[in-house]
Design a protein around this motif. Structure first.
Motif, short mmCIF file in Angstrom:
data_model
loop_
_atom_site.label_atom_id
_atom_site.label_comp_id
_atom_site.label_asym_id
_atom_site.label_seq_id
_atom_site.Cartn_x
_atom_site.Cartn_y
_atom_site.Cartn_z
N ASN A 68 0.85 -1.20 0.00
CA ASN A 68 0.00 0.00 0.00
C ASN A 68 0.88 1.25 0.00
OD1 ASN A 68 -1.73 2.17 0.72
ND2 ASN A 68 -3.13 0.76 1.72
N PRO A 69 0.80 2.09 -1.02
CA PRO A 69 1.70 3.25 -1.12
C PRO A 69 1.48 4.32 -0.06
CG PRO A 69 0.03 3.36 -2.83
CD PRO A 69 -0.10 2.01 -2.19
N GLN A 70 0.46 4.16 0.78
CA GLN A 70 0.23 5.14 1.84
C GLN A 70 1.26 5.05 2.95
OE1 GLN A 70 -1.93 7.57 1.72
NE2 GLN A 70 -2.81 6.85 -0.22
N TYR A 71 1.96 3.92 3.03
CA TYR A 71 2.84 3.69 4.19
C TYR A 71 4.30 3.66 3.78
CZ TYR A 71 -1.78 2.28 5.64
OH TYR A 71 -3.13 2.27 5.87
N ASN A 72 5.14 3.93 4.76
CA ASN A 72 6.59 3.97 4.53
C ASN A 72 7.16 2.57 4.76
OD1 ASN A 72 9.32 4.48 4.44
ND2 ASN A 72 9.38 5.59 6.38
N ALA A 73 6.86 1.68 3.82
CA ALA A 73 7.35 0.30 3.87
C ALA A 73 7.08 -0.32 2.51
CB ALA A 73 6.64 -0.51 4.95
N GLY A 74 8.06 -1.01 1.94
CA GLY A 74 7.85 -1.57 0.61
C GLY A 74 7.54 -0.46 -0.37
N LEU A 75 6.45 -0.56 -1.10
CA LEU A 75 6.00 0.50 -2.01
C LEU A 75 5.68 1.75 -1.18
CD1 LEU A 75 5.15 1.32 -4.90
CD2 LEU A 75 2.86 0.50 -4.32
N GLY A 76 6.28 2.87 -1.55
CA GLY A 76 6.06 4.10 -0.79
C GLY A 76 7.11 4.38 0.25
N SER A 77 8.20 3.59 0.26
CA SER A 77 9.25 3.77 1.26
C SER A 77 9.93 5.13 1.13
CB SER A 77 10.31 2.67 1.11
OG SER A 77 9.81 1.43 1.54
N ALA A 78 10.41 5.62 2.27
CA ALA A 78 11.10 6.90 2.32
C ALA A 78 12.43 6.84 1.55
CB ALA A 78 11.37 7.29 3.77
N LEU A 79 12.85 7.99 1.05
CA LEU A 79 14.13 8.09 0.36
C LEU A 79 15.22 8.45 1.36
CD1 LEU A 79 13.02 10.16 -2.78
CD2 LEU A 79 12.94 7.69 -2.40
N ASN A 80 16.39 7.84 1.18
CA ASN A 80 17.51 8.19 2.05
C ASN A 80 18.22 9.43 1.52
OD1 ASN A 80 19.18 7.35 -0.05
ND2 ASN A 80 19.91 5.52 1.00
N ALA A 81 19.35 9.78 2.12
CA ALA A 81 20.06 10.99 1.75
C ALA A 81 20.54 10.97 0.30
CB ALA A 81 21.25 11.21 2.68
N ASP A 82 20.68 9.78 -0.26
CA ASP A 82 21.12 9.65 -1.65
C ASP A 82 19.94 9.53 -2.61
OD1 ASP A 82 23.77 9.67 -0.80
OD2 ASP A 82 23.81 7.49 -0.54
N GLY A 83 18.72 9.69 -2.10
CA GLY A 83 17.54 9.59 -2.94
C GLY A 83 17.20 8.17 -3.32
N GLN A 84 17.63 7.19 -2.51
CA GLN A 84 17.40 5.78 -2.81
C GLN A 84 16.46 5.16 -1.77
OE1 GLN A 84 21.44 4.42 -2.60
NE2 GLN A 84 21.84 4.84 -4.76
N VAL A 85 15.87 4.04 -2.14
CA VAL A 85 15.04 3.27 -1.21
C VAL A 85 15.81 2.05 -0.73
CG1 VAL A 85 13.03 1.75 -1.04
CG2 VAL A 85 12.79 3.99 -2.10
N VAL A 86 16.02 1.95 0.57
CA VAL A 86 16.54 0.74 1.19
C VAL A 86 15.62 0.43 2.37
CG1 VAL A 86 18.94 0.96 0.46
CG2 VAL A 86 18.19 2.08 2.55
N THR A 87 15.32 -0.84 2.57
CA THR A 87 14.29 -1.21 3.52
C THR A 87 14.80 -2.18 4.58
OG1 THR A 87 13.51 -2.97 2.06
CG2 THR A 87 12.45 -0.82 1.85
N ASP A 88 14.06 -2.25 5.70
CA ASP A 88 14.36 -3.14 6.82
C ASP A 88 13.08 -3.87 7.21
OD1 ASP A 88 16.79 -1.63 6.91
OD2 ASP A 88 15.91 -0.28 8.39
N ALA A 89 13.23 -5.07 7.75
CA ALA A 89 12.06 -5.80 8.25
C ALA A 89 12.50 -6.89 9.21
CB ALA A 89 11.27 -6.43 7.09
N SER A 90 11.58 -7.30 10.08
CA SER A 90 11.85 -8.42 10.98
C SER A 90 10.56 -9.15 11.28
CB SER A 90 12.51 -7.95 12.28
OG SER A 90 11.65 -7.09 13.01
N ILE A 91 10.70 -10.39 11.72
CA ILE A 91 9.56 -11.21 12.08
C ILE A 91 9.99 -12.16 13.20
CG2 ILE A 91 10.06 -13.00 10.35
CD1 ILE A 91 6.98 -13.15 9.87
#
Length: 281
Positions: A57-80
């Motif tokens: 869901n693009p409304q949230y900052n995870a997967g699709l819709g993730s925030a951009l870092n200082a370099d304008g890139q998307v890198v993500t984290d997750a745990s279970i």
């Protein structure tokens, strides 16, 4: 058997025009997860499924819709994490994976390690047959245009018909973060935790959660409170007192209670437990 589930769409400040879709997205994901629990699906499979819905869901900052870092890139984290056997898996600073929560699940199921990051996590994903996407495809227009602080992490906690608890959390991280920065989400005990008594998912300023080991702190205080909402409130106050940080958390316990708390303006949450339904922003 008692079942319960609670999910969140991140703590922060959400613009008024985005209130309805943010609230509805969490509600839809939560109802889908609760239906799975009713069918006998495990808590572990359920929290993964709910978080995948929120990642998509693009409304949230995870997967699709993730925030951009200082370099304008998307890198993500997750745990279970699975509560009854303490198995856990996490990934950090991964690029090109649309559903990092499922990669975290693969790390857990593999069993050799708990946390893989960066290129090592991506190599593991290739070995496991994960499809890669163009990282730019995860950037939605309003995130590119605004490039400013938004509400963050998504997560889900659940209790299944076998009495097992599980928690899953996923994030695109802080807007403008330095390359190489990891927040609380992939750190078991900081942003995500599940044991035999309680499951917890945190969101907000990750450094504050790390410094207070917030998810594990919450679990350790479980027996001190009769109501889970009081436990959640005390845990957030503990974080604020010691770090002046902002954020929130959701929790479900072995009795089927659900509870949440935040010290931010908004945190969309939805869930159903023995103490009723929670539908809030």
């Amino acid at each position: 058997m008692t079942i319960a589930l609670l999910c969140h769409g991140g703590a922060g400040e959400i613009s008024a025009d985005r209130h309805p879709p943010c609230r509805q997205g969490v509600r839809d994901a939560g109802l889908a997860g609760y239906a799975l629990l009713q069918q006998g699906t495990s808590a572990l499979d359920t929290v993964e499924h709910v978080v995948r819905l929120l990642e998509d869901n693009p409304q949230y900052n995870a997967g699709l819709g993730s925030a951009l870092n200082a370099d304008g890139q998307v890198v993500t984290d997750a745990s279970i994490m699975s509560g009854h056997d303490r198995r856990a898996g996490a990934v950090g600073a991964v690029s090109g994976i649309a559903n990092p929560v499922s990669l975290a699940r693969a790390v857990m199921d593999d069993g050799r390690h708990v946390l893989l990051v960066g290129q090592g996590a991506e190599a593991f994903a290739r070995e496991r047959g994960f499809a890669f996407c163009d990282p730019a495809s995860l950037i939605v227009a309003h995130e590119r245009e605004r490039w400013e602080e938004r509400h963050g992490t998504v997560g889900c906690v659940a209790l299944d018909t076998r009495g097992h608890l599980a928690a899953a959390t996923s994030t695109g991280g802080v807007v403008g973060k330095r390359a190489g920065r990891l927040g609380d989400t992939p750190l078991i005990g900081a942003g995500n935790w599940a044991d035999e008594q309680v499951a917890v998912s945190c969101t907000g300023q990750g450094e504050a959660m790390i410094r207070t080991a917030l998810a594990h702190y919450t679990a350790c205080r479980h027996d001190d409170f009769d109501r889970l909402e009081d436990l959640a409130r005390a845990a957030i106050q503990h974080m604020a007192d010691h770090t002046q940080g902002q954020g929130g958390l959701i929790a479900v316990d072995h009795d089927g209670q659900i509870g949440f708390s935040q010290n931010t303006r908004q945190m969309p949450v939805y869930g159903i437990g023995v103490n009723g339904e929670i539908d809030a922003l």
